[in-house]
Design a protein around this motif. Structure first.
Motif, mmCIF file in Angstrom:
data_model
loop_
_atom_site.group_PDB
_atom_site.id
_atom_site.type_symbol
_atom_site.label_atom_id
_atom_site.label_comp_id
_atom_site.label_asym_id
_atom_site.label_seq_id
_atom_site.Cartn_x
_atom_site.Cartn_y
_atom_site.Cartn_z
ATOM 1 N N UNK A 173 -2.413 33.805 -24.439
ATOM 2 C CA UNK A 173 -2.503 34.201 -23.038
ATOM 3 C C UNK A 173 -3.904 34.709 -22.703
ATOM 4 N N UNK A 174 -4.465 35.542 -23.571
ATOM 5 C CA UNK A 174 -5.806 36.081 -23.342
ATOM 6 C C UNK A 174 -6.853 34.975 -23.353
ATOM 7 N N UNK A 175 -6.683 34.001 -24.246
ATOM 8 C CA UNK A 175 -7.628 32.882 -24.315
ATOM 9 C C UNK A 175 -7.626 32.092 -23.014
ATOM 10 N N UNK A 176 -6.432 31.744 -22.517
ATOM 11 C CA UNK A 176 -6.353 30.918 -21.314
ATOM 12 C C UNK A 176 -6.792 31.692 -20.071
ATOM 13 N N UNK A 177 -6.472 32.974 -20.028
ATOM 14 C CA UNK A 177 -6.950 33.797 -18.915
ATOM 15 C C UNK A 177 -8.469 33.910 -18.937
ATOM 16 N N UNK A 178 -9.009 34.292 -20.075
ATOM 17 C CA UNK A 178 -10.450 34.484 -20.185
ATOM 18 C C UNK A 178 -11.242 33.210 -19.960
ATOM 19 N N UNK A 179 -10.782 32.114 -20.556
ATOM 20 C CA UNK A 179 -11.518 30.854 -20.431
ATOM 21 C C UNK A 179 -11.478 30.314 -19.009
ATOM 22 N N UNK A 180 -10.333 30.412 -18.343
ATOM 23 C CA UNK A 180 -10.228 29.861 -16.983
ATOM 24 C C UNK A 180 -11.150 30.599 -16.015
ATOM 25 N N UNK A 181 -11.190 31.922 -16.097
ATOM 26 C CA UNK A 181 -12.060 32.675 -15.194
ATOM 27 C C UNK A 181 -13.534 32.531 -15.567
ATOM 28 N N UNK A 182 -13.834 32.389 -16.857
ATOM 29 C CA UNK A 182 -15.227 32.209 -17.258
ATOM 30 C C UNK A 182 -15.755 30.851 -16.808
ATOM 31 N N UNK A 183 -14.901 29.815 -16.853
ATOM 32 C CA UNK A 183 -15.312 28.489 -16.391
ATOM 33 C C UNK A 183 -15.622 28.520 -14.897
ATOM 34 N N UNK A 184 -14.757 29.174 -14.125
ATOM 35 C CA UNK A 184 -15.001 29.300 -12.686
ATOM 36 C C UNK A 184 -16.299 30.044 -12.439
ATOM 37 N N UNK A 185 -16.529 31.116 -13.202
ATOM 38 C CA UNK A 185 -17.761 31.900 -13.011
ATOM 39 C C UNK A 185 -18.991 31.045 -13.306
ATOM 40 N N UNK A 186 -18.969 30.309 -14.417
ATOM 41 C CA UNK A 186 -20.111 29.469 -14.778
ATOM 42 C C UNK A 186 -20.388 28.430 -13.711
ATOM 43 N N UNK A 187 -19.355 27.797 -13.197
ATOM 44 C CA UNK A 187 -19.548 26.749 -12.208
ATOM 45 C C UNK A 187 -20.033 27.305 -10.881
ATOM 46 N N UNK A 188 -19.702 28.535 -10.590
ATOM 47 C CA UNK A 188 -20.110 29.141 -9.323
ATOM 48 C C UNK A 188 -21.447 29.865 -9.395
ATOM 49 N N UNK A 189 -21.741 30.487 -10.548
ATOM 50 C CA UNK A 189 -22.864 31.425 -10.576
ATOM 51 C C UNK A 189 -23.953 31.145 -11.604
ATOM 52 N N UNK A 190 -23.667 30.370 -12.656
ATOM 53 C CA UNK A 190 -24.704 30.111 -13.648
ATOM 54 C C UNK A 190 -25.779 29.203 -13.040
ATOM 55 N N UNK A 191 -27.025 29.624 -13.102
ATOM 56 C CA UNK A 191 -28.111 28.937 -12.403
ATOM 57 C C UNK A 191 -28.254 27.480 -12.817
#
Length: 215
Positions: free
Chosen positions: A64-82
């Protein structure tokens, strides 16, 4: 846990690792739908509301922690990583994904196992996951330029759900009173959405050519 459930979980995990590999190593999210990733983040956030209240097993909590963490990190990278966000094809990824959220929520309010907040949110997450891949499939049809990692990511997502269907069949015949119509119907709908992609994926693999979807 039976072999089909374990294989499904590992295939799902592999799909996430392939996507993270693409984002972290190549620094690219080309061909990946941010809309689908946002829907998956909503799916996991609403499904795992019990993560800190109901302990099932260490394996269950870690996944559960893996899927929660990975899903939000992917969204963050796609939105904010330069670097990563520059490769995002915003002009093609225009599926109105939020229009999927409200119907799934209304359906969950009508069809659920128990009428309480957690159970309604769980049903909502099941319904939403069934259609969350739609923006991704539409994006692939529009761009038709499917790189290897993107194709593997989508294939593994579809394979994970197919393995879960085998898991349900196995449990139906081996566990007394095992009936979960909500997950069964939603899972069949979700798998059916991959049918076209699977066909062209196996055709490209069989003929050893680059994967392309018809426009």
């Amino acid at each position: 846990m039976n072999i089909f459930r374990l294989a499904g979980d590992m295939t799902h995990l592999a799909s996430v690792l392939v996507l993270l590999l693409k984002i972290h190593t190549i620094k690219s999210c080309a061909g990946i739908s941010l809309k689908t990733q946002e829907l998956y983040a909503i799916v996991f956030a609403t499904r795992y509301l019990d993560i800190f209240t109901d302990y099932i097993s260490l394996y269950n909590t870690i996944m559960k922690l893996i899927f929660l963490g990975s899903s939000f990190s992917i969204v963050w990278y796609m939105r904010h990583h330069k670097v990563v966000r520059r490769s995002y094809d915003r002009d093609q990824d225009t599926f109105r994904h939020l229009f999927l959220v409200l119907p799934c929520l209304l359906l969950a309010l009508v069809i659920h196992e128990k009428f309480n907040f957690k159970e309604v949110m769980w049903a909502f997450s099941i319904f939403l996951e069934a259609v969350a891949i739609l923006p991704q499939l539409v994006l692939l049809q529009r761009t038709r330029n499917i790189d290897n990692l993107t194709g593997q990511y989508v294939f593994l997502l579809g394979a994970y759900r197919s393995l879960y269907i085998l898991n349900w069949i196995y449990r139906y015949f081996t566990e007394p009173h095992y009936v979960h119509w909500i997950t069964w119907v939603a899972g069949l709908v979700q798998t059916a959405l991959y049918a076209d992609f699977f066909y062209y994926y196996f055709q490209s693999w069989k003929n050893n050519v680059k994967l392309e979807l018809p426009a």
